[in-house]
Scaffold this motif. Structure first.
Motif, short mmCIF file in Angstrom:
data_model
loop_
_atom_site.label_atom_id
_atom_site.label_comp_id
_atom_site.label_asym_id
_atom_site.label_seq_id
_atom_site.Cartn_x
_atom_site.Cartn_y
_atom_site.Cartn_z
N ILE A 8 0.87 -1.17 0.00
CA ILE A 8 0.00 0.00 0.00
C ILE A 8 0.91 1.22 0.00
O ILE A 8 1.89 1.27 0.74
N GLU A 9 0.60 2.21 -0.84
CA GLU A 9 1.41 3.43 -0.85
C GLU A 9 0.51 4.64 -0.64
O GLU A 9 -0.66 4.65 -1.01
N GLY A 10 1.10 5.67 -0.02
CA GLY A 10 0.37 6.90 0.25
C GLY A 10 0.43 7.87 -0.93
O GLY A 10 1.37 7.85 -1.71
N PHE A 11 -0.60 8.70 -1.04
CA PHE A 11 -0.68 9.71 -2.09
C PHE A 11 -0.95 11.08 -1.49
O PHE A 11 -1.73 11.21 -0.54
N TYR A 12 -0.28 12.10 -2.05
CA TYR A 12 -0.56 13.48 -1.72
C TYR A 12 -1.56 14.04 -2.73
O TYR A 12 -1.56 13.64 -3.89
N LYS A 13 -2.37 14.98 -2.28
CA LYS A 13 -3.13 15.81 -3.21
C LYS A 13 -2.25 17.02 -3.45
O LYS A 13 -1.77 17.65 -2.52
N CYS A 14 -2.01 17.32 -4.70
CA CYS A 14 -1.09 18.38 -5.09
C CYS A 14 -1.87 19.48 -5.80
O CYS A 14 -2.50 19.23 -6.83
N ASP A 15 -1.86 20.68 -5.23
CA ASP A 15 -2.51 21.84 -5.84
C ASP A 15 -1.44 22.85 -6.21
O ASP A 15 -0.60 23.20 -5.39
N LEU A 16 -1.48 23.33 -7.46
CA LEU A 16 -0.51 24.33 -7.90
C LEU A 16 -1.06 25.13 -9.06
O LEU A 16 -2.08 24.80 -9.64
N ALA A 53 -3.81 17.42 -8.61
CA ALA A 53 -3.30 16.10 -9.01
C ALA A 53 -3.07 15.24 -7.79
O ALA A 53 -3.03 15.73 -6.66
N HIS A 54 -2.93 13.94 -8.02
CA HIS A 54 -2.48 13.00 -6.98
C HIS A 54 -1.05 12.62 -7.29
O HIS A 54 -0.71 12.31 -8.44
N LEU A 55 -0.19 12.65 -6.27
CA LEU A 55 1.23 12.34 -6.42
C LEU A 55 1.63 11.34 -5.34
O LEU A 55 1.38 11.58 -4.16
#
Length: 156
Positions: A8-16, A53-55
């Motif tokens: 399982i890996e974690g994801f950031y929500k990326c706003d730019l 985006a999701h990163l």
């Protein structure tokens, strides 16, 4: 039956924000780091795009500096906030066994070569093991000889 193991890996929500002219470079950086664009919209009256985006967390190291370098400063520093966990669909222990699988995925998949393998789960495990100084199963060339090509026409 035996359950299949998954990571399982974690994801950031990326706003730019990014200038319209450098949008392609921004997408290239996100794509290289396995980012997925959720939404992009043009701010009315400007040339700025708002991007969400999701990163993957594991891919976020140095993301901001690479983004600024590739977009020539046209992208703002990303706002990263934890979003969710997701399962990596490939088993870390899967190796191609049939001839068709070897043709499709290559020998690197089978040989645990972490630099070239497409098995993301295995790559993550090997990276953690290296960082912690643990043994990693990989092929290392200890001594090698340069291959020589005969010059001139063949004799005989």
């Amino acid at each position: 039956s035996t359950p299949t193991l998954r990571l399982i890996e974690g994801f950031y929500k990326c706003d730019l924000q990014c200038d319209q002219g450098q949008l392609g470079s921004l997408y290239a950086v996100l794509s290289k780091r396995r980012g997925v664009v959720l939404q992009d919209e043009l701010v009315e009256g400007t040339e700025l795009f708002l991007i969400s985006a999701h990163l993957p967390v594991v891919e976020s190291g140095g993301f901001s500096s690479e983004l600024l370098a590739k977009t020539s400063g046209a992208a703002t520093s990303p706002l990263l906030s934890f979003s969710h966990w997701a399962c990596i669909p490939t088993s870390p222990f899967w190796r191609p066994t049939t001839e068709d699988e070897r043709d499709e995925f290559g020998e690197a998949y089978a040989s645990h070569d972490a630099n070239r393998t497409g098995n993301l789960s295995r790559r993550h495990i090997d990276a953690v093991r290296r960082r912690k100084g643990l043994m990693v199963e990989e092929k290392v060339v200890v001594t090698a000889e340069k291959q020589r090509t005969p010059s001139g026409p063949p004799t005989g």
